[in-house]
Design a protein around this motif. Sequence first.
Motif, PDB file in Angstrom:
ATOM      1  N   GLY A   1       9.218 -54.247  74.065  1.00  0.00           N
ATOM      2  CA  GLY A   1      10.058 -55.124  74.874  1.00  0.00           C
ATOM      3  C   GLY A   1       9.288 -56.342  75.357  1.00  0.00           C
ATOM      4  N   ALA A   2       8.080 -56.128  75.848  1.00  0.00           N
ATOM      5  CA  ALA A   2       7.259 -57.227  76.358  1.00  0.00           C
ATOM      6  C   ALA A   2       6.888 -58.207  75.252  1.00  0.00           C
ATOM      7  CB  ALA A   2       5.992 -56.670  77.003  1.00  0.00           C
ATOM      8  N   ARG A   3       6.503 -57.686  74.096  1.00  0.00           N
ATOM      9  CA  ARG A   3       6.078 -58.591  73.035  1.00  0.00           C
ATOM     10  C   ARG A   3       7.244 -59.328  72.386  1.00  0.00           C
ATOM     11  NH1 ARG A   3       4.403 -56.330  67.444  1.00  0.00           N
ATOM     12  NH2 ARG A   3       6.291 -55.211  66.940  1.00  0.00           N
ATOM     13  N   ASN A   4       8.459 -58.880  72.630  1.00  0.00           N
ATOM     14  CA  ASN A   4       9.629 -59.625  72.165  1.00  0.00           C
ATOM     15  C   ASN A   4      10.115 -60.629  73.211  1.00  0.00           C
ATOM     16  OD1 ASN A   4      11.092 -58.816  69.464  1.00  0.00           O
ATOM     17  ND2 ASN A   4      10.024 -57.018  70.224  1.00  0.00           N
ATOM     18  N   LEU A   5       9.899 -60.331  74.476  1.00  0.00           N
ATOM     19  CA  LEU A   5      10.379 -61.215  75.535  1.00  0.00           C
ATOM     20  C   LEU A   5       9.422 -62.369  75.830  1.00  0.00           C
ATOM     21  CD1 LEU A   5      12.497 -61.844  77.697  1.00  0.00           C
ATOM     22  CD2 LEU A   5      11.258 -60.303  79.228  1.00  0.00           C
ATOM     23  N   TYR A   6       8.126 -62.085  75.946  1.00  0.00           N
ATOM     24  CA  TYR A   6       7.183 -63.109  76.393  1.00  0.00           C
ATOM     25  C   TYR A   6       7.155 -64.358  75.506  1.00  0.00           C
ATOM     26  CZ  TYR A   6       3.197 -65.408  78.403  1.00  0.00           C
ATOM     27  OH  TYR A   6       2.400 -66.345  78.989  1.00  0.00           O
TER      28      TYR A   6
ATOM     29  N   ASP B   1       5.889 -62.735  63.267  1.00  0.00           N
ATOM     30  CA  ASP B   1       7.160 -63.390  62.999  1.00  0.00           C
ATOM     31  C   ASP B   1       8.224 -62.868  63.960  1.00  0.00           C
ATOM     32  OD1 ASP B   1       9.409 -64.548  61.816  1.00  0.00           O
ATOM     33  OD2 ASP B   1       9.552 -63.008  60.279  1.00  0.00           O
ATOM     34  N   PRO B   2       8.836 -63.757  64.767  1.00  0.00           N
ATOM     35  CA  PRO B   2       9.823 -63.293  65.752  1.00  0.00           C
ATOM     36  C   PRO B   2      10.986 -62.508  65.140  1.00  0.00           C
ATOM     37  CG  PRO B   2       9.253 -65.582  66.162  1.00  0.00           C
ATOM     38  CD  PRO B   2       8.610 -65.196  64.868  1.00  0.00           C
ATOM     39  N   VAL B   3      11.453 -62.890  63.981  1.00  0.00           N
ATOM     40  CA  VAL B   3      12.577 -62.182  63.354  1.00  0.00           C
ATOM     41  C   VAL B   3      12.177 -60.750  63.020  1.00  0.00           C
ATOM     42  CG1 VAL B   3      14.124 -62.120  61.358  1.00  0.00           C
ATOM     43  CG2 VAL B   3      13.608 -64.300  62.472  1.00  0.00           C
TER      44      VAL B   3
ATOM     45  N   TYR C   1      11.951 -58.681  66.297  1.00  0.00           N
ATOM     46  CA  TYR C   1      13.267 -58.253  66.786  1.00  0.00           C
ATOM     47  C   TYR C   1      13.791 -57.103  65.935  1.00  0.00           C
ATOM     48  CZ  TYR C   1      13.283 -62.874  69.044  1.00  0.00           C
ATOM     49  OH  TYR C   1      12.969 -63.991  69.757  1.00  0.00           O
ATOM     50  N   GLN C   2      13.595 -57.223  64.631  1.00  0.00           N
ATOM     51  CA  GLN C   2      14.066 -56.199  63.700  1.00  0.00           C
ATOM     52  C   GLN C   2      13.351 -54.865  63.986  1.00  0.00           C
ATOM     53  OE1 GLN C   2      12.918 -56.917  59.628  1.00  0.00           O
ATOM     54  NE2 GLN C   2      14.827 -56.024  58.876  1.00  0.00           N
ATOM     55  N   THR C   3      12.064 -54.907  64.208  1.00  0.00           N
ATOM     56  CA  THR C   3      11.296 -53.699  64.502  1.00  0.00           C
ATOM     57  C   THR C   3      11.762 -53.073  65.801  1.00  0.00           C
ATOM     58  OG1 THR C   3       9.378 -54.558  63.319  1.00  0.00           O
ATOM     59  CG2 THR C   3       8.969 -52.803  64.913  1.00  0.00           C
ATOM     60  N   LEU C   4      11.977 -53.898  66.826  1.00  0.00           N
ATOM     61  CA  LEU C   4      12.458 -53.382  68.104  1.00  0.00           C
ATOM     62  C   LEU C   4      13.803 -52.687  67.924  1.00  0.00           C
ATOM     63  CD1 LEU C   4      12.095 -53.164  71.182  1.00  0.00           C
ATOM     64  CD2 LEU C   4      13.263 -55.366  71.369  1.00  0.00           C
ATOM     65  N   TYR C   5      14.673 -53.283  67.153  1.00  0.00           N
ATOM     66  CA  TYR C   5      15.994 -52.692  66.903  1.00  0.00           C
ATOM     67  C   TYR C   5      15.860 -51.357  66.181  1.00  0.00           C
ATOM     68  CZ  TYR C   5      20.772 -52.104  65.293  1.00  0.00           C
ATOM     69  OH  TYR C   5      22.017 -51.595  65.046  1.00  0.00           O
TER      70      TYR C   5
END
Length: 150
Positions: A29-34, A113-115, A118-122
Amino acid sequence: MKAFWTRAEEEAKENAYGLLCPDRKALDGARNLYPRLYPRIREILEQIGASGLITLPSEKDFKGPLGPFLEKYLQGATLEAKERVALFRLAWDMTLSGFGARQELYERFFFGDPVRMYQTLYQVYDKEPYKERIRAFLKGSLEVFAEVQA
């Protein structure tokens, strides 16, 4: 970010090798938000600083004939002029300098890569509890709808 940090520590678990590992969900969560927060922080500083970030006097200016005017007109409510200018220089370095621009790129892409992030988090996030809540809500809505139709 502090909440992510707290959760990562409080939900830490030992792995198969006996090492204490922080909670993966909190870290993801942190590495996707920051990377999305940092550019916004920079933008807010630019907006607050406005032209004050560009028109900064030097030490030579303070020692020259304009020094007394700079001391008078650049002071803040709680800061002397030189302290205020130093604070604005720090904000300039973070926002408008070559360093600031590189730092924003670094923060945006440090984790990858941000995409893909996000995909990994999902993929690793447990969605079942939320799906069940939606199913229960829809079931309740259908029952209410059936009663209204009857």
